[in-house]
Write a protein that holds these residues in place. Sequence first.
Motif, mmCIF file in Angstrom:
data_model
loop_
_atom_site.group_PDB
_atom_site.id
_atom_site.type_symbol
_atom_site.label_atom_id
_atom_site.label_comp_id
_atom_site.label_asym_id
_atom_site.label_seq_id
_atom_site.Cartn_x
_atom_site.Cartn_y
_atom_site.Cartn_z
ATOM 1 N N UNK A 184 -0.157 -4.291 12.464
ATOM 2 C CA UNK A 184 -0.560 -5.276 11.442
ATOM 3 C C UNK A 184 0.229 -5.069 10.153
ATOM 4 N N UNK A 185 0.518 -3.824 9.804
ATOM 5 C CA UNK A 185 1.305 -3.546 8.600
ATOM 6 C C UNK A 185 2.701 -4.145 8.725
ATOM 7 N N UNK A 186 3.319 -3.983 9.892
ATOM 8 C CA UNK A 186 4.648 -4.570 10.108
ATOM 9 C C UNK A 186 4.586 -6.093 9.993
ATOM 10 N N UNK A 187 3.561 -6.689 10.585
ATOM 11 C CA UNK A 187 3.400 -8.143 10.504
ATOM 12 C C UNK A 187 3.237 -8.615 9.058
ATOM 13 N N UNK A 188 2.599 -7.784 8.241
ATOM 14 C CA UNK A 188 2.360 -8.157 6.839
ATOM 15 C C UNK A 188 3.572 -7.911 5.954
ATOM 16 N N UNK A 189 4.612 -7.289 6.502
ATOM 17 C CA UNK A 189 5.825 -7.061 5.726
ATOM 18 C C UNK A 189 5.897 -5.720 5.029
ATOM 19 N N UNK A 190 5.053 -4.781 5.437
ATOM 20 C CA UNK A 190 5.086 -3.439 4.846
ATOM 21 C C UNK A 190 6.303 -2.685 5.383
ATOM 22 N N UNK A 191 7.044 -2.052 4.500
ATOM 23 C CA UNK A 191 8.175 -1.216 4.895
ATOM 24 C C UNK A 191 7.690 0.209 5.084
ATOM 25 N N UNK A 192 8.071 0.831 6.198
ATOM 26 C CA UNK A 192 7.657 2.206 6.489
ATOM 27 C C UNK A 192 8.891 3.105 6.493
ATOM 28 N N UNK A 193 8.840 4.173 5.713
ATOM 29 C CA UNK A 193 9.917 5.156 5.621
ATOM 30 C C UNK A 193 9.454 6.437 6.296
ATOM 31 N N UNK A 194 10.278 6.994 7.160
ATOM 32 C CA UNK A 194 9.948 8.249 7.830
ATOM 33 C C UNK A 194 10.287 9.413 6.914
ATOM 34 N N UNK A 195 9.282 10.118 6.474
ATOM 35 C CA UNK A 195 9.499 11.240 5.570
ATOM 36 C C UNK A 195 8.200 11.641 4.912
ATOM 37 N N UNK A 196 8.308 12.457 3.879
ATOM 38 C CA UNK A 196 7.137 12.971 3.179
ATOM 39 C C UNK A 196 7.378 12.893 1.677
ATOM 40 N N UNK A 197 6.426 12.359 0.933
ATOM 41 C CA UNK A 197 6.569 12.248 -0.518
ATOM 42 C C UNK A 197 6.417 13.621 -1.158
ATOM 43 N N UNK A 198 7.342 13.947 -2.042
ATOM 44 C CA UNK A 198 7.284 15.214 -2.768
ATOM 45 C C UNK A 198 7.814 14.973 -4.175
ATOM 46 N N UNK A 199 7.570 15.918 -5.054
ATOM 47 C CA UNK A 199 8.119 15.826 -6.399
ATOM 48 C C UNK A 199 7.678 14.601 -7.172
ATOM 49 N N UNK A 200 6.373 14.326 -7.164
ATOM 50 C CA UNK A 200 5.844 13.160 -7.872
ATOM 51 C C UNK A 200 5.903 13.386 -9.380
ATOM 52 N N UNK A 201 6.425 12.371 -10.066
ATOM 53 C CA UNK A 201 6.477 12.425 -11.529
ATOM 54 C C UNK A 201 6.062 11.065 -12.075
ATOM 55 N N UNK A 202 4.937 11.053 -12.779
ATOM 56 C CA UNK A 202 4.378 9.793 -13.265
ATOM 57 C C UNK A 202 4.716 9.590 -14.730
ATOM 58 N N UNK A 203 5.181 8.383 -15.057
ATOM 59 C CA UNK A 203 5.448 8.008 -16.436
ATOM 60 C C UNK A 203 4.467 6.950 -16.905
ATOM 61 N N UNK A 204 4.731 6.387 -18.075
ATOM 62 C CA UNK A 204 3.824 5.376 -18.612
ATOM 63 C C UNK A 204 3.892 4.061 -17.845
ATOM 64 N N UNK A 205 5.074 3.748 -17.312
ATOM 65 C CA UNK A 205 5.229 2.449 -16.670
ATOM 66 C C UNK A 205 5.632 2.527 -15.204
#
Length: 353
Positions: free
Chosen positions: A106-127
């Motif tokens: 269903x995600x593919x049908x809805x147009x969601x892009x899937x990347x194979x990997x793992x999120x690391x090094x998160x850095x949040x800014x104001x925007x």
Amino acid sequence: MIDVLVAGGGPAGLATAIHAALAGLETVVVEPRAVPVDKACGEGLMPTGVAALAGLGIDPKIALPESRPFLGIRYVDGRHGVQAEFRDGTGLGVRRTALHAALALRAREAGVRVVSGRVAGVRAGDDAVHARVPPSGGVPDGLDLRARWLVAADGLHSPIRASLGLDLPAGGPRRYGLRRHYRVAPWTDFVEVHWAPGGEAYVTPVGDDLVGVAVLSGERRGYHEHLAAFPDLLARLDGPPATPVRGAGPLRQRVSRRVAGRVLLVGDAAGYVDALTGEGLSLALLSARALVGCLRAGRPEEYEAAWRRLSRRSRLLTATLLEARRHPPAARMIVPAARRLPVLFRAAVRSLA
């Protein structure tokens, strides 16, 4: 810039991504594992969870043909038994792998892009939120992603949650879950919860010839040792094991908040009390919808209250049962009390459903 970056492609992450994509938001999911992903899970969706699937555009009769409806919850302890039917609709027992595959499609049908990997090094800014996906087989050179919002759906022991300092000491006894399937026909149209002094066993019908048996306990021992505490159940499991044993835990995860700037937590990453009431999957699907609704409205800070509202009854009932579990005389009275007070038991089951 991506609108919504989802770290984790399990049911909670995919449900969030689908809702976001259907709302017109550019959405990317980062997940290291191939579809479908299996894990220790009770595999029961409450009626609210079944309705939440429909809200995602997933018809269980079409997308999950090997699933099996169930009518309610039954408590048994070897001497006593009591059951309560849901008032509005039926629940659904479904293999975790089948549910995950349906959500991924269903995600593919809805147009969601899937990347194979793992999120690391998160850095949040104001925007924006900046996230690094290190090199892997799916992204040999690594990937730097920038998004308006990051949704952490990376599981019970969420690395992103820990990196943001949102974990709190769990406290209390540690509990663990183990699950496997047996190739036997379901003997009831209810999810059965078997109670014993050392823990509980959940039996969920997930097919016409398949049941899932999940054991929850604070005692660390082998799956078969746990099953020995439930002789009546063990006698019914005369078919061969259909899957290996999978485990999870410690189950209790306390979280200071579910919104930290431009990062929001969903699913097990948002905090977890215990699997005792079987609400995990349904709550994940409902929370995903609420989260995206808050983003669409431009009020992400309201997601915290929405999550608390959605999970309040489950958290209260689960905490009450766990407290009773800590006192053997009270624990022995759980099923007899439910049998003597069927109206109260029925009200509790229906409030969760």
